[in-house]
Design a protein around this motif. Structure first.
Motif, short mmCIF file in Angstrom:
data_model
loop_
_atom_site.label_atom_id
_atom_site.label_comp_id
_atom_site.label_asym_id
_atom_site.label_seq_id
_atom_site.Cartn_x
_atom_site.Cartn_y
_atom_site.Cartn_z
N SER A 75 5.19 6.80 1.67
CA SER A 75 5.84 5.57 2.13
C SER A 75 5.03 4.35 1.72
CB SER A 75 6.01 5.60 3.65
OG SER A 75 4.73 5.66 4.29
N LEU A 76 5.69 3.21 1.71
CA LEU A 76 5.06 1.96 1.31
C LEU A 76 4.91 1.04 2.51
CD1 LEU A 76 6.95 1.18 -2.04
CD2 LEU A 76 4.74 2.32 -1.74
N GLN A 77 3.78 0.36 2.59
CA GLN A 77 3.55 -0.62 3.65
C GLN A 77 3.13 -1.93 3.00
OE1 GLN A 77 0.68 0.50 6.61
NE2 GLN A 77 0.71 -1.49 7.63
N THR A 78 3.77 -3.03 3.38
CA THR A 78 3.48 -4.34 2.80
C THR A 78 2.79 -5.21 3.84
OG1 THR A 78 5.42 -4.18 1.37
CG2 THR A 78 4.45 -6.38 1.69
N VAL A 79 1.66 -5.77 3.47
CA VAL A 79 0.92 -6.70 4.33
C VAL A 79 0.96 -8.06 3.66
CG1 VAL A 79 -1.29 -7.23 5.42
CG2 VAL A 79 -0.59 -4.85 5.14
N MET A 120 0.85 -1.18 0.00
CA MET A 120 0.00 0.00 0.00
C MET A 120 0.89 1.24 0.00
SD MET A 120 -2.97 -1.01 2.77
CE MET A 120 -1.74 -1.23 4.09
N GLU A 121 0.52 2.21 -0.84
CA GLU A 121 1.24 3.48 -0.84
C GLU A 121 0.46 4.46 0.03
OE1 GLU A 121 2.87 6.95 -3.90
OE2 GLU A 121 2.09 5.05 -4.68
N LEU A 122 1.06 4.93 1.10
CA LEU A 122 0.39 5.80 2.05
C LEU A 122 0.45 7.25 1.59
CD1 LEU A 122 1.70 4.18 5.36
CD2 LEU A 122 -0.29 3.58 3.97
N ASP A 135 1.82 9.81 2.80
CA ASP A 135 3.12 10.47 2.88
C ASP A 135 4.14 9.92 1.89
OD1 ASP A 135 3.66 8.02 3.91
OD2 ASP A 135 4.30 8.70 5.89
#
Length: 209
Positions: free
Chosen positions: A7-11, A1-3, A5
């Motif tokens: 930044s990237l978050q991977t689930v 997911m691209e937030l 701000d």
């Protein structure tokens, strides 16, 4: 997911996830769906409250599998068709007539006791004795099975399957279902309509419908 701000978050799914059986016990396009309504989403509630531990999921390598997005039109519900009538050709066997051949599944409302098994078979024609004709299905069961929860009114509706049928034969009930409690859910590829057909022959119009 691209937030927001940047930044990237991977689930990811891994062994830290929890897994347990839900109400769907089996499902197949040709065979049908088996559902135990006694095992519903409420089974997951203890995960939130911490009253009971849910077993962890097991991680497995799936080498050689490539996930690709579908390029076909999705299947969507196009109509909900009420039952035209209900008969009882033999004791305890109820046949619901939806008036014409269609593709989809049955939504049935009823009441029963916990653990009561209800079976719905689908067919396009009737035998001479009024039961559903299934010989032309060969190896396809086209059958949905349910175990009732036994808590007030319940809605039986399969997942991950569909059937071609006009008639639905129901067994396992204590009394005949009311026609108002049975609906055929018509589904198909959500293609853009580019034309229509009608003529002076009602049989051809019905065939098109």
């Amino acid at each position: 997911m691209e937030l927001a701000d940047g930044s990237l978050q991977t689930v990811v799914t891994d062994a830290s996830w929890q897994g347990a059986f839900g109400p769907v016990r089996s499902a197949d396009l040709l065979m049908g769906c088996t559902t135990d309504l006694r095992r519903g989403p409420a089974d997951w509630q203890p995960v939130v409250t911490g009253l009971r531990a849910v077993p962890g999921a097991s991680a497995a390598a799936l080498a050689g599998f490539v996930l690709e997005p579908a390029t076909v039109d999705p299947v969507r519900i196009s109509e909900e068709r009420p039952a035209a009538g209900v008969t009882e050709p033999t004791p305890g066997v109820y046949v619901i007539d939806f008036g014409q051949n269609l593709v989809g599944w049955v939504r049935l409302k009823l009441r029963g006791i916990a653990g009561q098994k209800v079976v719905i078979r689908h067919g396009e024609m009737l035998n001479p004795n009024g039961t559903v004709y299934t010989s032309n299905l060969r190896g396809a069961a086209a059958t949905d099975e349910y175990w009732l929860k036994g808590q007030g009114e319940e809605i039986l509706e399969p997942q991950f399957t569909f059937h071609g049928f006009r008639y639905a034969q129901v067994t396992g009930l204590g009394a005949a279902p009311a026609p108002a409690d049975a609906v055929a859910i018509v589904a198909g590829s959500a293609l853009r309509r580019t034309g229509d057909f009608s003529c002076s022959n009602p049989l051809l119009n019905q065939l098109y419908q």
